[in-house]
Design an enzyme around this catalytic site. Structure first.
Site, PDB file in Angstrom:
ATOM      1  N   GLU A  98      23.795  -4.784 -26.786  1.00 45.18           N
ATOM      2  CA  GLU A  98      23.720  -4.565 -25.338  1.00 45.18           C
ATOM      3  C   GLU A  98      22.294  -4.574 -24.816  1.00 45.18           C
ATOM      4  OE1 GLU A  98      27.300  -1.288 -25.470  1.00 45.18           O
ATOM      5  OE2 GLU A  98      25.310  -0.697 -24.815  1.00 45.18           O
ATOM      6  N   CYS A 111      16.071  -2.895 -20.750  1.00 51.02           N
ATOM      7  CA  CYS A 111      16.209  -2.097 -21.968  1.00 51.02           C
ATOM      8  C   CYS A 111      16.894  -2.990 -23.012  1.00 51.02           C
ATOM      9  CB  CYS A 111      17.064  -0.887 -21.604  1.00 51.02           C
ATOM     10  SG  CYS A 111      17.553   0.085 -22.997  1.00 51.02           S
ATOM     11  N   CYS A 118      23.194   1.248 -35.646  1.00 49.63           N
ATOM     12  CA  CYS A 118      22.031   2.042 -36.045  1.00 49.63           C
ATOM     13  C   CYS A 118      22.443   2.956 -37.187  1.00 49.63           C
ATOM     14  CB  CYS A 118      21.530   2.871 -34.868  1.00 49.63           C
ATOM     15  SG  CYS A 118      20.034   3.798 -35.253  1.00 49.63           S
ATOM     16  N   CYS A 122      22.134   9.817 -34.861  1.00 46.11           N
ATOM     17  CA  CYS A 122      21.831  10.971 -34.007  1.00 46.11           C
ATOM     18  C   CYS A 122      23.160  11.464 -33.441  1.00 46.11           C
ATOM     19  CB  CYS A 122      20.895  10.577 -32.873  1.00 46.11           C
ATOM     20  SG  CYS A 122      19.329   9.918 -33.473  1.00 46.11           S
ATOM     21  N   CYS A 125      24.793  10.161 -29.968  1.00 43.90           N
ATOM     22  CA  CYS A 125      24.615   8.750 -29.632  1.00 43.90           C
ATOM     23  C   CYS A 125      25.812   7.899 -30.052  1.00 43.90           C
ATOM     24  CB  CYS A 125      23.346   8.242 -30.292  1.00 43.90           C
ATOM     25  SG  CYS A 125      23.157   6.467 -30.178  1.00 43.90           S
ATOM     26  N   CYS A 341      23.338   4.020 -24.259  1.00 45.26           N
ATOM     27  CA  CYS A 341      23.313   3.085 -25.379  1.00 45.26           C
ATOM     28  C   CYS A 341      24.611   3.080 -26.188  1.00 45.26           C
ATOM     29  CB  CYS A 341      22.084   3.386 -26.219  1.00 45.26           C
ATOM     30  SG  CYS A 341      22.283   3.964 -27.856  1.00 45.26           S
TER      31      CYS A 341
HETATM   32  S1  SF4 Z   1      19.732   7.554 -30.494  1.00 45.11           S
HETATM   33 FE1  SF4 Z   1      21.297   6.206 -31.381  1.00 45.11          FE
HETATM   34  S2  SF4 Z   1      20.360   4.181 -31.471  1.00 45.11           S
HETATM   35 FE2  SF4 Z   1      18.716   5.655 -31.155  1.00 45.11          FE
HETATM   36  S3  SF4 Z   1      18.010   6.165 -33.228  1.00 45.11           S
HETATM   37 FE3  SF4 Z   1      19.574   7.692 -32.738  1.00 45.11          FE
HETATM   38  S4  SF4 Z   1      21.509   6.854 -33.552  1.00 45.11           S
HETATM   39 FE4  SF4 Z   1      20.001   5.176 -33.455  1.00 45.11          FE
END
Ligand code: SF4
Length: 353
Positions: A98, A111, A118, A122, A125, A341
């Site tokens: 995206e 962005c 990923c 986190c 997220c 995101c």
């Molecule tokens: S916020 Fe999401 S995309 Fe960014 S580093 Fe953490 S898990 Fe990865």
């Protein structure tokens, strides 16, 4: 020289100027030809070599046989009521990522993503929840910028800023992200100044310093908790790069006068939004040239967290301001098209059996 994807033809998109020069010198071509081709790709949006009319017909034919310019189409564009545009890019191997274009009065900020998925997981997220698929190539990274620049040009607008804040951790893909940054900053590429390119990281301290030595770009570091124990729960990468080491690295980033590193702090109700957290954060950041971006959590389908009340966000900000730390609360953009995101991709994949 890196060959990107299929058909044995070298993808010229994503190559830095020195890489293009080396490629062309092998064919006995002059150096300035690399600059010409680069301008065609990033400034004229040429999708094939036939358009490059200042190259001889023979040379264009040679290029078409040996090379290509990858240009996968955008799968989906959603426009929010506030003008934010969200893109879903389908990559050549079928994966999706995206990008989000955010229009503000005097800015057009794109962005972009740097990884498919990923690995850092986190807790708050959507991308992290979906897991890691692969790194993106520099061609795929800069292609997102090509699309946005082209769309903006059609309405007489110009892209002013690029932030690596989409899917993925850019500093877990440092080689391809560095090539993309070189193209973003190059005069024959997108010609952006370093202060208009921001790399957002979950805190990969070592790679952050290495990148800062190479490019005068801006950095945004996701802090999100003022203590290691809480941060490790929210961001497992904290076990690899704990807060002390991270803040020490932030202090070492070479900064031109007046510039600051951005500390991002997602406010999660009842988790990290207490006044005592704000005081601990102020202590942690003492002596660092930082500004804090407070981001009230945008509740979505992947997390159990809740958004803080506006009053709580205001109180948190006041504590930081009282400690002399420049702090802003970031306005939410594109909430109605799920611009956080990983959410558009999540929705697209949910529909894909
Ligand atoms: S916020 Fe999401 S995309 Fe960014 S580093 Fe953490 S898990 Fe990865």
């Amino acid at each position: 020289m890196m060959k990107i994807m299929s058909k044995d033809r070298t993808d010229l998109k994503g190559m830095t100027l020195p890489e293009l020069e080396i490629l062309l010198s092998r064919w006995g071509k002059e150096r300035y030809r690399a600059r010409q081709i680069s301008r065609w790709i990033y400034q004229q949006f040429a999708g094939d070599f036939a358009a490059m009319t200042d190259l001889s017909k023979g040379f264009r034919g040679e290029l078409s046989r040996e090379c290509r310019i990858s240009s996968p189409p955008v799968e989906k564009v959603e426009t929010s009521a506030d003008g934010t545009e969200k893109y879903l890019f389908r990559l050549e191997d079928g994966e999706t990522v995206e990008g989000v274009l955010i229009p503000e009065e005097d800015r057009r900020t794109l962005c972009i993503s740097s990884q498919v998925g990923c690995a850092l997981r986190c807790g708050f997220c959507a991308t992290g929840a979906a897991g890691f698929r692969r790194n993106m190539s520099s061609a795929e990274i800069v292609h997102q910028v090509c699309i946005a620049v082209k769309r903006l040009a059609k309405r007489g607008e110009r892209l002013t800023n690029v932030v690596f804040m989409g899917m993925g951790e850019p500093l877990e893909n440092p080689a391809e992200v560095s090539r993309a940054i070189e193209i973003l900053l190059s005069q024959s590429g997108f010609g952006l100044s370093g202060k208009r390119v921001t790399v957002s990281t979950a805190g990969v301290s070592k790679a952050m310093l290495e990148l800062a030595e190479r490019f005068p770009v801006s950095f945004a570091v996701s802090i999100n908790a003022p203590r290691d124990e809480l941060r490790s729960r929210l961001m497992p990468i904290n076990r690899r790069y704990p807060l002390g080491e991270l803040v020490a690295a932030m202090k070492k980033i070479p900064l031109r006068s007046g510039r600051k590193v951005t500390a991002e702090y997602v406010l999660l109700a009842g988790i990290n939004d207490f006044e005592s957290d704000a005081r601990d954060l102020a202590l942690l950041l003492k002596g660092a040239r930082v500004k804090v971006n407070l981001i009230p959590f945008n509740a979505h389908e992947y997390g159990d967290f809740i958004s803080p009340s506006p009053e709580t966000a205001d109180r948190f900000r006041e504590v930081l301001l009282a400690a002399g730390i420049q702090t802003i609360t970031r306005e939410r953009r594109g909430a109605d098209i799920r611009a956080a995101c990983g959410q558009l991709r999540g929705a697209a994949e949910a529909k894909t059996p």
